[in-house]
Write an enzyme that holds these catalytic residues in place. Sequence first.
Site, PDB file in Angstrom:
ATOM      1  N   LYS A   1       0.829  -1.204   0.000  1.00 48.64           N
ATOM      2  CA  LYS A   1       0.000   0.000   0.000  1.00 48.64           C
ATOM      3  C   LYS A   1       0.867   1.259   0.000  1.00 48.64           C
ATOM      4  O   LYS A   1       0.650   2.185  -0.781  1.00 48.64           O
ATOM      5  CB  LYS A   1      -0.924  -0.018   1.219  1.00 48.64           C
TER       6      LYS A   1
ATOM      7  N   ARG B   1      -3.414   2.927   8.537  1.00 52.22           N
ATOM      8  CA  ARG B   1      -3.731   1.635   7.912  1.00 52.22           C
ATOM      9  C   ARG B   1      -2.499   0.765   7.791  1.00 52.22           C
ATOM     10  O   ARG B   1      -1.401   1.248   7.552  1.00 52.22           O
ATOM     11  CB  ARG B   1      -4.237   1.842   6.475  1.00 52.22           C
TER      12      ARG B   1
ATOM     13  N   GLY C   1      -8.133  -7.244   4.597  1.00 54.29           N
ATOM     14  CA  GLY C   1      -8.989  -7.412   5.765  1.00 54.29           C
ATOM     15  C   GLY C   1      -8.342  -8.128   6.940  1.00 54.29           C
ATOM     16  O   GLY C   1      -8.981  -8.360   7.951  1.00 54.29           O
TER      17      GLY C   1
ATOM     18  N   MET D   1      -5.649  -7.177   8.727  1.00 53.23           N
ATOM     19  CA  MET D   1      -5.103  -6.335   9.783  1.00 53.23           C
ATOM     20  C   MET D   1      -5.976  -5.096   9.953  1.00 53.23           C
ATOM     21  O   MET D   1      -7.025  -4.982   9.347  1.00 53.23           O
ATOM     22  CB  MET D   1      -3.660  -5.995   9.465  1.00 53.23           C
TER      23      MET D   1
ATOM     24  N   ARG E   1      -3.850  -1.326  -6.092  1.00 52.67           N
ATOM     25  CA  ARG E   1      -3.021  -2.540  -5.992  1.00 52.67           C
ATOM     26  C   ARG E   1      -3.450  -3.493  -7.100  1.00 52.67           C
ATOM     27  O   ARG E   1      -4.547  -3.353  -7.649  1.00 52.67           O
ATOM     28  CB  ARG E   1      -3.188  -3.206  -4.628  1.00 52.67           C
TER      29      ARG E   1
ATOM     30  N   HIS F   1     -16.350  -8.291   2.419  1.00 52.86           N
ATOM     31  CA  HIS F   1     -15.325  -9.208   2.915  1.00 52.86           C
ATOM     32  C   HIS F   1     -15.550 -10.628   2.403  1.00 52.86           C
ATOM     33  O   HIS F   1     -14.643 -11.278   1.878  1.00 52.86           O
ATOM     34  CB  HIS F   1     -15.340  -9.186   4.448  1.00 52.86           C
TER      35      HIS F   1
ATOM     36  N   SER G   1      13.114 -41.766  -6.469  1.00 46.97           N
ATOM     37  CA  SER G   1      11.934 -40.918  -6.347  1.00 46.97           C
ATOM     38  C   SER G   1      11.839 -40.540  -4.873  1.00 46.97           C
ATOM     39  O   SER G   1      11.799 -41.404  -3.998  1.00 46.97           O
ATOM     40  CB  SER G   1      10.686 -41.681  -6.795  1.00 46.97           C
TER      41      SER G   1
ATOM     42  N   CYS H   1       7.664 -37.887  -5.357  1.00 47.71           N
ATOM     43  CA  CYS H   1       6.284 -38.360  -5.416  1.00 47.71           C
ATOM     44  C   CYS H   1       5.544 -38.164  -4.109  1.00 47.71           C
ATOM     45  O   CYS H   1       4.417 -38.589  -3.959  1.00 47.71           O
ATOM     46  CB  CYS H   1       6.226 -39.813  -5.875  1.00 47.71           C
TER      47      CYS H   1
ATOM     48  N   TYR I   1      11.557 -34.669 -12.612  1.00 45.05           N
ATOM     49  CA  TYR I   1      10.096 -34.525 -12.627  1.00 45.05           C
ATOM     50  C   TYR I   1       9.537 -34.417 -11.220  1.00 45.05           C
ATOM     51  O   TYR I   1      10.196 -34.778 -10.234  1.00 45.05           O
ATOM     52  CB  TYR I   1       9.436 -35.701 -13.367  1.00 45.05           C
TER      53      TYR I   1
HETATM   54  C1  PEP Z   1       6.078 -40.858   0.493  1.00 44.82           C
HETATM   55  O1  PEP Z   1       6.400 -41.419   1.542  1.00 44.82           O
HETATM   56  O2  PEP Z   1       6.360 -39.701   0.220  1.00 44.82           O
HETATM   57  C2  PEP Z   1       5.296 -41.599  -0.511  1.00 44.82           C
HETATM   58  C3  PEP Z   1       5.009 -41.050  -1.670  1.00 44.82           C
HETATM   59  O3  PEP Z   1       4.819 -42.799  -0.157  1.00 44.82           O
HETATM   60  P1  PEP Z   1       3.538 -43.040   0.754  1.00 44.82           P
HETATM   61  O4  PEP Z   1       2.854 -41.741   0.911  1.00 44.82           O
HETATM   62  O5  PEP Z   1       2.727 -44.061   0.057  1.00 44.82           O
HETATM   63  O6  PEP Z   1       4.166 -43.547   2.010  1.00 44.82           O
END
Ligand code: PEP
Length: 880
Positions: free
Chosen positions: A23, A93, A102, A104, A337, A455, A765, A832, A852
């Site tokens: 702001k 403000r 909203g 603060m 803003r 709000h 992974s 993962c 990935y």
């Molecule tokens: C993990 O542990 O991050 C995972 C992907 O395996 P799970 O959640 O099945 O234990």
Amino acid sequence: MGHKYVYLFSEGNKEMRGILGGKGANLAEMTVAGMPVPQGFTVSTEACTKYYEDGKVISPEIEGQIKEYLGKMEEICGKKFGDPANPLLVSVRSGSRASMPGMMDTILNLGLNDVVVEGLASFTGNERFAYDSYRRFVQMYSDVVMEMSKSEFEKIIDEMKKSKGVELDTQLDANDLKELVKKFKALYKDKMGNDFPTEPFEQLMGAVTAVFRSWDNPRANVYRRMNDIPYSWGTAVNVQAMVFGNSGDNSGTGVAFTRDPATGERVLFGEYLINAQGEDVVAGIRTPFPIAHLKDQMSAVYDEFATIAQNLENHYKDMQDMEFTIENGKLYMLQTRNGKRTAAAALKIAVDLVDEGMISEDEAVLRVDPKQLDALLHPQFDAAAIKSAKPIGKGLAASPGAACGRTVFTAEDAKEWADKGEKVVLVRLETSPEDIEGMAAAQGILTVRGGMTSHAAVVARGMGTCCVSGCGEIRIDDEAKFFELGGQTIKEGDYISLDGTTGAIYGEAIPTVEATISGNFDRFMQWADSRRTLKVRTNADTPKDAAQAVKYGAEGVGLCRTEHMFFEASRIKAIREMIVSKTKEGREKALAKILPYQQGDFEEMYRVLEGRPMTIRFLDPPLHEFVPTKEEDIVDLAKELSITVEELKTIIEGLHEFNPMMGHRGCRLAVTYPEIAAMQTTAVINAAIAVNKEHPEYKIVPEIMIPLVGEIKELKFVKDIVTETADKLIADAGIDMQYHVGTMIEIPRAALTADEIAKEAEFFSFGTNDLTQMAFGFSRDDAGKFLDAYYENKIYEFDPFAKLDQEGVGKLVQMAADLGRKTRPDIKLGICGEHGGDPSSVEFCHKVGLDYVSCSPFRVPIARLAAAQAALTHGDAIGK
Ligand code: PEP
Ligand code: MG
């Protein structure tokens, strides 16, 4: 001179957000651009940080600078603080680096006392206005600075209106307002034990302190956690000369956007109230006019505003959200803003700005908050069901989407019920920032009062939660917990449905269906995809989930949890038979029954993926998860397995573990029962052979992943079973098929010895769910119970199971990635755990140089965009 903590608006610019807050920086930018901005100064975020460092006190040095800058401000404005002959009144403000609407506190009309108010009355020739400003100030100061309850003041106003026989605040005259001030001050003295402060500078310091303090209020803490805003940023405080929208019918105040924040359409959008102050619009107590109406009412002011709005948009190259006040026919800009907007609007605006030549495609990709895409993927009503449904009422279509759930009347109930797994719709007279957690927990929000910028509307839109606001026909009794609308009475717990796109309210449950995405989305996501280097895969265990994820752009499956295929009624019997078998032969017999199911599942997955890669993880959970717990189920199973109930119970007891998450699970199962790994390998390899035969163009290369490895030798042990089984199957089929064997890195020891592990693993992974659990020593199932206390005490600012802890767990990831690449430079690296769909964690994965991320199907678009933003922000990853 010591450190500078205070800046005049004319001393800043928009690049100084870190110090001046959003702001303050924008007020400075508008000032320097010569726009009509009431002048003032900003107390910096550094002063806020210092306030907390000093034990929640404002140091004499900062207080001195505030006094000095107040003097400069008086000179610029040609008015004097506390001078009845020519009074300067100010607003105070908050404004942090990131906008936290909203969250603060704000105080208006500061500088008034019994003497100054008289001066203001004679100076403006408007006694009613002066006393209206005064009573608002006493009310706001008591609430914000002294933390007195608002409702007692409201009660006094209501009593006054009743005794006068009037309905609206505006119908109270100067004498009534004078009387109100007296009553308010008496209430103040009664509750606080001393008189209301009359000295303006004391009032100012109280207000500045209150704004600093509000940085740490519970709702701000929750908002920050939801939006990844660090506590360390602090808030700035803006002290600005008051202009009065409540000084008569030639005055007013409003909020407007340069484009429609719900659809993104390029029209000036907003609303205003005549003879009102800022909080009246936002609080939704009176229903405002649409901004277009101002053209008829005050056409010169409208034209000037429209020009400024366009200039601001051109300047910031983004849709602006502006607050303005008109004082006796003169326009003032109080704030600008980059406006909050729905996900659909965000995409449309980003794409339109590119087409209009305002921004580049790179900039457009950086403009959309990845988390927001969630809203596009959210449910709509089932088309057939909605046709036969009849609305019981209509409010404003404040935030799009469809919601269906059980009615609750308080934010606390919303949270409590949602924690228990209920879907709820929160119904309120109006929402206030205290309601934030309940709003986040609800499927939808319905309010009786409030316009499109109230709000409820603003917050719901930001959250992507469906909201219908301002349905004035509702008769609500939130103490008795029911409301009436369209002749229907809805009690707590009753189902209702909301359409946030049309504003319709239904007194029944209407099924919802998934969202469909198109148009701007595809074009925008193509820009994102062409910029990212990280690939995005999905965690999917069923062909349906895999197909959904592919639709959302997944480039393969990063984690197929095979055990989820075991729970189906037709299979669980064979699984249980395997578990209770006491001999290898017995287990192999049961596994032979499971094999065709498992192979069939993998074949289906491979077909759906049409040649996209899939990492299949071998059995992971402790076996007791598959056995029954209820007496009647145990009796049934014993019968099926032709053993006694006692025998079965002994076996089940034998499976009991004190700490199953650290017990007999993951690759440990394959170490004890190698035949399980052999069966799973057979299923994977045979499925790949079969589908490759049907579709040679898929060129499937199976990826087999061994979970929960902590030691190279245990990986080698399981891998040997896999390769022996797979090589034989491939040789017997007389074909030449590649396959890969890799591991999850989810045990700290695996991360620490990743150079060793990489000798056997062709890919890693990162299972950051378990890695987080074991690095913190927090149970992933129980941490929720105590993490709140950690947030409250500022020990952790976020849930490490949702957002990767980069300093600790991230260090393990980085180390393992580096060590793995040292041994095997072409090792494939992915993640993962749940973090694979969290934008800040995706950014981290990019920086570490993973290949990935893999996340749940609905988060695939989020990960794609987050990966593109990471590539644009950081360039090539370090590890690459
Ligand atoms: C993990 O542990 O991050 C995972 C992907 O395996 P799970 O959640 O099945 O234990
Ligand atoms: Mg795991």
